[in-house]
Design an enzyme around this catalytic site. Structure first.
Site, mmCIF file in Angstrom:
data_model
loop_
_atom_site.group_PDB
_atom_site.id
_atom_site.type_symbol
_atom_site.label_atom_id
_atom_site.label_comp_id
_atom_site.label_asym_id
_atom_site.label_seq_id
_atom_site.Cartn_x
_atom_site.Cartn_y
_atom_site.Cartn_z
ATOM 1 N N HIS A 1 -3.791 6.053 3.652
ATOM 2 C CA HIS A 1 -4.448 4.862 3.130
ATOM 3 C C HIS A 1 -3.805 3.564 3.628
ATOM 4 O O HIS A 1 -4.485 2.649 4.081
ATOM 5 C CB HIS A 1 -4.417 4.927 1.600
ATOM 6 C CG HIS A 1 -5.254 3.906 0.909
ATOM 7 N ND1 HIS A 1 -4.784 2.640 0.624
ATOM 8 C CD2 HIS A 1 -6.511 3.955 0.442
ATOM 9 C CE1 HIS A 1 -5.734 1.964 0.000
ATOM 10 N NE2 HIS A 1 -6.794 2.738 -0.117
ATOM 11 N N SER B 1 -11.030 -0.681 -0.955
ATOM 12 C CA SER B 1 -9.762 -0.717 -0.221
ATOM 13 C C SER B 1 -9.982 -1.042 1.247
ATOM 14 O O SER B 1 -9.120 -1.630 1.883
ATOM 15 C CB SER B 1 -9.079 0.652 -0.280
ATOM 16 O OG SER B 1 -8.392 0.815 -1.470
ATOM 17 N N ASP C 1 0.846 -1.191 0.000
ATOM 18 C CA ASP C 1 0.000 0.000 0.000
ATOM 19 C C ASP C 1 0.882 1.241 0.000
ATOM 20 O O ASP C 1 1.971 1.222 -0.580
ATOM 21 C CB ASP C 1 -0.919 -0.056 1.243
ATOM 22 C CG ASP C 1 -2.253 0.644 1.013
ATOM 23 O OD1 ASP C 1 -2.225 1.845 0.737
ATOM 24 O OD2 ASP C 1 -3.306 -0.008 1.129
#
Ligand SMILES: *[C@@H]1O[C@H](CO)[C@@H](O)[C@H](O)[C@H]1NC(C)=O
Ligand SMILES: *[C@@H]1O[C@H](CO)[C@@H](O)[C@H](O)[C@H]1NC(C)=O
Ligand SMILES: *[C@@H]1O[C@H](CO)[C@@H](O)[C@H](O)[C@H]1NC(C)=O
Ligand SMILES: *[C@@H]1O[C@H](CO)[C@@H](O)[C@H](O)[C@H]1NC(C)=O
Ligand SMILES: *[C@@H]1O[C@H](CO)[C@@H](O)[C@H](O)[C@H]1NC(C)=O
Ligand SMILES: *[C@@H]1O[C@H](CO)[C@@H](O)[C@H](O)[C@H]1NC(C)=O
Ligand SMILES: *[C@@H]1O[C@H](CO)[C@@H](O)[C@H](O)[C@H]1NC(C)=O
Length: 776
Positions: free
Chosen positions: A226, A569, A153
């Protein structure tokens, strides 16, 4: 004699006579699997280099153009090549695939993407896992204690309480990963929780030049949020009294497997000179290097919340290729389905050896009503804490734009579109469609608005993604949005007041599918039903990077430890965490067995006992939720599993792949007449073109009770007959495998997909498989 089977993905119409460095692009040269003889890593690298050298003018040239040599589990390299050099390499017999790299991959939340050509993507999130009676499962799995989840990620924020290693076991000797130092990141940032951290940036830098220190950390540290969010959703510690900005979703934040270890592979970077809220890109060659290391480091599960907006073919998709290698080592790869819904056929990560996860809602809402001048109260949702003391004038954005804004986007509150003279001191209603949600709030604020109402487009329906706006704000469903616009039309002086959001639990119905979740059919291979499953991906609370802000807007200077975000996600790491628990309890289960267990036990009804719907209240289909909503507590004891091996996947590729993929494994030979891809022993069934009776063999393995008798039942799609032979399966022992033949026949022409299911029941276990059949 040599037959060239390699796939070369570039139409060489004109090869420039003088290949200048301007023509150089990064290509990935995939060599298939390493030979069975054990070679030293430097020997492999030397071999790669000799291939590259053979098409280059000098050794120096070869040296300076090599980006990566993939030598652990994956065999290949990435290099800057001219089209001519790439073509020459593709002719080498050892080379299987050559394709130009691309930065089409992105993390599947944070970007502004077109939603039916009419919407953006992401939202915000939180990380508590509602497993429903999960305490038992957690303790049986010892909270995932002995499992390592690799997360590829945007990196990690190591100081978060979610990554504390208090009381954790020492790092196992078998772990081969490292803690790679870099900007604001040294070995003390790894611990017994984050046992590995690496970063991969050569592909990114080949395209954009050196990482700009104000835009990202050249290290495993996360400047986006994220990666921190997904890692903590998969395996964050249980942290009590966590809440997003000012009390939202207050409670205990916990990942799915709170004592599992994490290994961080940063391969996604901020795009230079672009709004942070806008994105993030992950280059194919960087991801391949990350996955090559992750597999060799010894992760048990790989959580990949990354995909492409459009489906990529197997031979062109590094996530799929690496996941096949992972499956050989029994490493489960869990991927997000993508945020390109509700358009059909948009799903990414379609390989059958991957578990592909769609996104749905939680049973939690953040009620933020708007009170109107006529006394009507419309319930919206918000995670914005600001209070409004009185009523203010209410306007529709389309009525207060500056001259020249295109007719089709007048209500969208795109940057610079609102007229401050008409907006000052008012509440503005904007619609979703194009542009970032947080950007719309930002535009209202810029133009002097005092409040912001975001009305869903029809495609978003009831799906509300809450964002950390910088002014009083609420978001309305499509129907409520129409109501507020009708009110504006109905009166001379529309007025309104927005209340701050408050957390509502046990919100019903839940789950429903997010409008943004990418849909089947699986265009890469319509014989494999995708997605596989759905999990919470709407308004999820999880840890965040303190170097980012909750909205990622340039004017947002807040720093938070936890944030609310939405996207596939966010649903992907829920399944990664659940898979970690299953693997902890059943270390002997194969990748396919874990996947089968999750799929055949998934729920297709919501908290009202009704079928799970889409964001518009219509019944959702397996093209949205696959087998249904995951239920880890059931998956731990599924009764039967549809098992498959790495070898089965190679056999599958004999039929599906372009010829080059057959060569991936040199010792494996495709049979002269490879079986139909329908015969892969998959826990769901898709038939894209039923024009005559089809028979399919499936095999189930008994892992429930030794002596058991299972009966077949089915609810076939309309216009289809389904039967099984035999229709009763009698098992005598654990581990026993029994096969059956499903016969599917068309009864009427429909020319569209119909949906149904079949199942095996023994009175205790209910082993269910969804079907999608297109009758011609
Ligand atoms: C942890 O897992 C490894 C294999 O990954 C196994 O060898 C070891 O016995 C396990 N330890 C415990 C305590 O379960
Ligand atoms: C890591 O960085 C921190 C903060 O800069 C510093 O205090 C610490 O000494 C460093 N540790 C190592 C092992 O270099
Ligand atoms: C680095 O990024 C910042 C913020 O985006 C920008 O202002 C600056 O010009 C960039 N520096 C370089 C060298 O590109
Ligand atoms: C709006 O119309 C313009 C052409 O007038 C077109 O280029 C643009 O894509 C349209 N935008 C949307 C969101 O439909
Ligand atoms: C409000 O009025 C405008 C123009 O008078 C019309 O185009 C629009 O459809 C109306 N909106 C609603 C929700 O009734
Ligand atoms: C090739 O595939 C076989 C299974 O058919 C497997 O046993 C073998 O390990 C594979 N070879 C390599 C080099 O991966
Ligand atoms: C049925 O569909 C298959 C696959 O598209 C095709 O090859 C075959 O000719 C069709 N058969 C009939 C009877 O239409």
């Amino acid at each position: 004699m040599k037959i060239t089977l390699s796939c070369f993905f570039l139409l060489l119409i004109l090869v420039p006579l003088l290949a200048s460095s301007f023509d150089k692009k990064v290509y990935i040269v995939y060599l298939g699997q390493h030979g069975n003889g054990k070679k030293a890593l430097h020997e492999i690298e030397t071999t790669h280099f000799s291939y590259l050298h053979s098409v280059k003018e000098s050794e120096q040239d070869a040296q300076s153009s090599l980006l990566y040599s993939y030598k652990h589990s994956i065999n290949g390299f990435a290099a800057k090549l001219t089209p001519h050099e790439a073509s020459k390499l593709s002719e080498l017999k050892e080379v299987i695939i050559v394709f130009p790299s691309h930065g089409k991959y992105s993390v599947q939340t944070t970007r502004s993407w077109e939603f039916v050509g009419l919407d953006e993507g992401d939202g915000h999130s939180w990380a508590e896992l509602k497993f429903g009676g999960g305490e038992d499962l957690l303790s049986r799995a010892e909270y995932g204690r002995n499992i390592t989840i690799g997360v590829m990620d945007s990196g990690v924020w190591p100081g978060s309480p979610s990554f504390s290693d208090r009381g954790m076991d020492p790092i196992p000797n078998s772990w081969k990963g490292i803690c790679q130092e870099g900007v604001a990141f040294n070995s003390s940032n790894c611990n017994k929780k984050i046992i590995g951290a690496r970063y991969y940036v050569k592909g990114f830098e080949a395209e954009y030049g050196p990482v700009n220190a104000t835009e990202d950390f050249l290290s495993p540290r996360d400047m986006d949020g994220h990666g921190t969010h997904t890692a903590s959703t998969a395996a964050g510690r249980q942290v009590s009294d966590v809440a997003a900005f000012g009390g939202f979703a207050k409670g205990t934040a916990s990942g799915g497997a709170p004592l599992a270890r994490l290994a961080i592979y940063k391969a996604c970077w901020a795009i230079p000179n672009q709004p942070k809220a806008d994105g993030n890109t992950c280059f194919a060659e960087d991801m391949l290097a990350a996955l090559d290391d992750a597999i060799a480091d010894g992760v048990d599960i790989l959580s990949v919340s990354i995909g492409t907006d459009e489906p990529l073919r197997f031979e062109n998709d590094v996530i799929g290729l690496a996941a096949l290698e992972a499956s050989k080592r029994n490493i489960l790869v869990v991927c997000s389905a993508g945020n390109s819904g509700p358009t059909p056929g948009t799903l990414s990560n379609p390989a059958p050896w991957i578990i592909t996860v769609g996104a749905s809602s939680l049973d939690r809402a953040f009620f933020a009503p708007v009170k109107l001048g006529n006394g009507l109260k419309i319930i919206g949702q918000s995670v914005t804490p600001y209070k409004m003391k009185k009523m203010y004038p209410l306007v529709y954005a389309g009525d207060v734009v500056v001259p020249g804004v295109a007719q089709n986007v007048t209500g969208q509150c795109l940057p610079g579109s609102l007229d401050p003279n008409k907006v000052k001191g008012k509440i503005v209603v904007c619609t979703r469609g194009v542009g970032l949600r947080v950007g719309k709030g930002s535009e209202v604020k810029r133009a002097g608005g005092v409040g912001f109402v975001l009305a869903n487009s029809k495609a978003n329906g009831n799906e509300i993604s809450c964002d950390a706006h910088l002014l009083p704000a609420t978001t309305l469903t499509y129907d409520s949005g129409i109501k507020i616009l009708e009110y504006i039309n109905s009166t001379e002086k529309p007025m309104a007041k927005i209340s701050p959001g408050r957390t509502i639990l046990n919100y019903k119905p839940a789950p429903f599918m997010a409008g943004f979740t990418s849909r089947g059919p699986n265009v890469v291979d319509p014989n494999i039903l995708k997605p596989d499953i759905t999990a919470p991906g709407l308004n999820i609370l999880a840890a965040w990077s303190e170097a980012s802000s909750p909205s990622k807007l340039p004017e947002d200077h807040r720093s938070v430890k936890y944030n609310i975000y939405s996207g596939t996600s966010m649903s992907c790491p829920h399944v990664s965490g659940a898979a970690a628990l299953l693997k902890a309890i059943h270390p002997d289960w194969s990748v396919a067995a874990i996947k089968s267990a999750l799929m055949t036990t998934a729920a297709t009804t919501n908290s009202l006992g009704k079928p799970i719907t889409d964001a518009n209240g219509n019944d959702a289909t397996p093209f949205e939720f696959g087998s249904g909503h995951f239920r880890p507590t059931k998956a731990v004891d599924p009764g039967l599993v549809y098992d498959a091996t790495y070898n089965d996947y190679l056999l599958y590729l004999c039929t599906v792949g372009p010829t080059c993929l057959i060569e991936l494994n040199s010792t494996f030979k495709c049979p002269a007449n490879p079986p139909s891809t329908l015969s892969l022993n998959y826990p769901s069934l898709a038939i894209p073109n039923l024009n005559t009776t089809v028979t399919i063999t499936r095999t189930v393995t008994n892992i429930g009770r030794p002596k058991s008798t299972y009966f077949f039942s089915a609810k076939p799609p309309l216009g289809v007959l389904v039967k099984a032979t035999p229709s009763v399966l009698q098992f005598k022992r654990i581990g026993e495998k029994l096969s059956f033949i499903i016969t599917v026949s068309p009864t009427t022409k429909k020319s569209e997909y119909g949906f149904g299911w079949y199942s095996w029941d023994d009175g205790y276990y209910h082993v269910r498989s969804p079907m999608a059949v297109y009758v011609h």
